[in-house]
Design a protein around this motif. Structure first.
Motif, short mmCIF file in Angstrom:
data_model
loop_
_atom_site.label_atom_id
_atom_site.label_comp_id
_atom_site.label_asym_id
_atom_site.label_seq_id
_atom_site.Cartn_x
_atom_site.Cartn_y
_atom_site.Cartn_z
N ASN A 46 0.54 25.66 -86.16
CA ASN A 46 1.30 24.73 -85.31
C ASN A 46 0.69 23.33 -85.30
O ASN A 46 0.99 22.53 -84.41
N GLU A 138 5.13 41.20 -97.15
CA GLU A 138 4.09 41.44 -96.13
C GLU A 138 4.50 42.57 -95.19
O GLU A 138 5.50 42.48 -94.48
N GLY A 143 -1.87 41.08 -89.51
CA GLY A 143 -2.10 40.44 -88.22
C GLY A 143 -1.11 39.31 -88.01
O GLY A 143 -0.42 38.89 -88.94
N ILE A 146 4.72 39.50 -87.33
CA ILE A 146 4.97 40.60 -88.28
C ILE A 146 6.43 41.03 -88.35
O ILE A 146 7.20 40.81 -87.42
N GLY A 147 6.77 41.68 -89.47
CA GLY A 147 8.05 42.35 -89.63
C GLY A 147 7.92 43.83 -89.29
O GLY A 147 6.90 44.27 -88.75
O1 TUI Z 1 3.84 34.00 -90.59
C1 TUI Z 1 3.23 35.03 -90.62
N1 TUI Z 1 2.28 35.35 -89.74
C2 TUI Z 1 1.87 34.53 -88.71
S1 TUI Z 1 2.46 33.00 -88.34
C3 TUI Z 1 1.44 32.89 -87.06
S2 TUI Z 1 1.38 31.49 -86.04
C4 TUI Z 1 1.98 32.07 -84.60
N2 TUI Z 1 1.35 31.68 -83.52
C5 TUI Z 1 1.76 32.09 -82.33
C6 TUI Z 1 2.83 32.96 -82.20
C7 TUI Z 1 3.49 33.38 -83.31
C8 TUI Z 1 3.05 32.94 -84.54
C9 TUI Z 1 0.69 33.99 -86.97
N3 TUI Z 1 0.95 34.90 -87.90
N4 TUI Z 1 3.47 35.96 -91.56
C10 TUI Z 1 4.49 35.79 -92.51
C11 TUI Z 1 5.73 36.42 -92.04
N5 TUI Z 1 6.88 35.86 -92.15
N6 TUI Z 1 5.85 37.61 -91.45
C12 TUI Z 1 7.17 37.78 -91.19
C13 TUI Z 1 7.81 36.66 -91.65
C14 TUI Z 1 9.19 36.31 -91.64
C15 TUI Z 1 10.03 36.64 -90.60
C16 TUI Z 1 11.37 36.25 -90.63
C17 TUI Z 1 9.68 35.57 -92.71
C18 TUI Z 1 11.00 35.19 -92.73
C19 TUI Z 1 11.83 35.53 -91.71
O2 TUI Z 1 13.09 35.10 -91.83
C20 TUI Z 1 13.99 35.14 -90.77
C21 TUI Z 1 15.19 34.36 -91.25
O3 TUI Z 1 15.19 33.16 -91.04
O4 TUI Z 1 16.03 34.97 -91.91
#
Ligand code: TUI
Length: 314
Positions: A46, A138, A143, A146-147
């Protein structure tokens, strides 16, 4: 000896990415991983663009090898961070927590490779169709944000659905996990939690130690009711969050509860009231050592396993 589509595409010695973790994945960690022959990735999280720019410039002083930036698409600063990676012409970006579609054409115009993190086959296919260079599949073992699907189920389904190289992430912490990812059809791996526990990682020592001390069931999920589930190590904060969710707290109340908590843990070492984001593999991680040793051990062990199974990677 370790040639895969990923080593070729990104000019690496080892087919390994270091997860671009917010606050944790600074220039120091990214440079250490790149210097060791993997792909280091700065986590924008962020943070505003000025911080990301500073980190890119610092990493360039620490390594002459390629490195990337992870752009967190839910960030309030996402547009300005994208402008910075375009200006700085980093060699590649990964994206997380959303769909990078609207940025892809400009990134590709500048020869910046785009590797989205996806939690599903549908999103993997969409990313391939709009020009992603590779995909990180992923699993929910990871961590942070997550999905739903596990790495074991997600990776082979994504591998079958797309023609671009697939990198497996989530739940990988040692050579056995790396070998398993290749068995599932991945061309590379991305590890996050393992690299938090590296010497060069600038996270507070208390954060690293909390992972080293964690057991198999300590990485819990909160925030399912908000639609943005997050995995972190059990502590006062996760218990408070669980209670608030059970009592029907609103999305806004829950957001307020989580605000600034990752920084509290990573930067200030508040592992009791902060958010210690880490994956399910935390229980397997028992030491803190240099990134180079981590990577060499991962691939020595993986190679031995794969040789016994198939006669080796290419
Ligand atoms: O991004 C991550 N992991 C993260 S980001 C993060 S920062 C944060 N800080 C506070 C609260 C929440 C987050 C900490 N960890 N991993 C990659 C990831 N991307 N995992 C799942 C996805 C994902 C989810 C939905 C990717 C695309 C998506 O698309 C939705 C859509 O727009 O169709």
């Amino acid at each position: 000896m370790l040639k895969t589509k990923i080593t070729d595409l990104f000019g690496l010695k080892y087919p390994i990415f270091q997860g671009g973790m917010a606050w944790v994945a600074t220039a120091e960690l990214a440079a250490a991983v790149s210097n060791a022959g993997g792909l280091g990735i700065i986590g924008a999280g962020n943070a505003p663009a000025s911080f990301v720019k500073e980190q890119i410039q610092k990493a360039r002083k620490l390594t002459d090898k390629p490195f990337g930036v992870n752009v967190m698409l839910m960030s309030p600063f996402v547009d300005e961070v994208m402008e910075t990676v375009l200006e700085e012409r980093v060699s590649m970006i990964t994206t997380g927590a959303g769909n990078p579609g609207k940025y892809i054409s400009r990134l590709k115009e500048r020869d910046i490779k785009v590797v989205p993190v996806v939690p599903s086959v549908a999103l993997a296919k969409r990313m391939e169709s709009i020009g992603a260079d590779a995909i990180i599949a992923e699993g929910t073992e990871s961590g942070g944000h997550i999905g739903e699907l596990t790495t074991m189920a997600l990776v082979p389904q994504v591998v079958d659905a797309v023609n671009i190289p697939v990198i497996a992430a989530g739940g990988i912490g040692d050579g056995r996990g790396v070998a398993a990812a290749f068995c599932l059809g991945a061309s590379g791996v991305q590890l996050g939690t393992r690299f938090v526990c590296s010497t060069e990682c600038t996270a507070n020592e208390k954060y690293k130690q909390y992972i080293v001390n964690a057991k198999d069931r300590d990485a819990v999920v909160t925030g399912r009711t908000t639609g943005h589930p997050v995995r972190s190590l059990k502590n006062h904060l996760t218990r408070e969050f669980e209670k608030a969710e059970q009592n029907g707290a609103s999305k806004e109340e829950l957001e307020k509860l989580g605000a600034g908590k990752l920084r509290d843990a990573v930067v200030y070492g508040d592992v009791l009231n902060g958010s210690v984001m880490a994956g399910q593999i935390s229980g397997l991680i028992n030491d803190i050592k240099p990134a180079k040793e981590i990577i060499e051990e991962l691939f020595d062990d993986a190679q031995k396993i794969i040789k016994n199974l198939y006669g080796g990677l290419e």
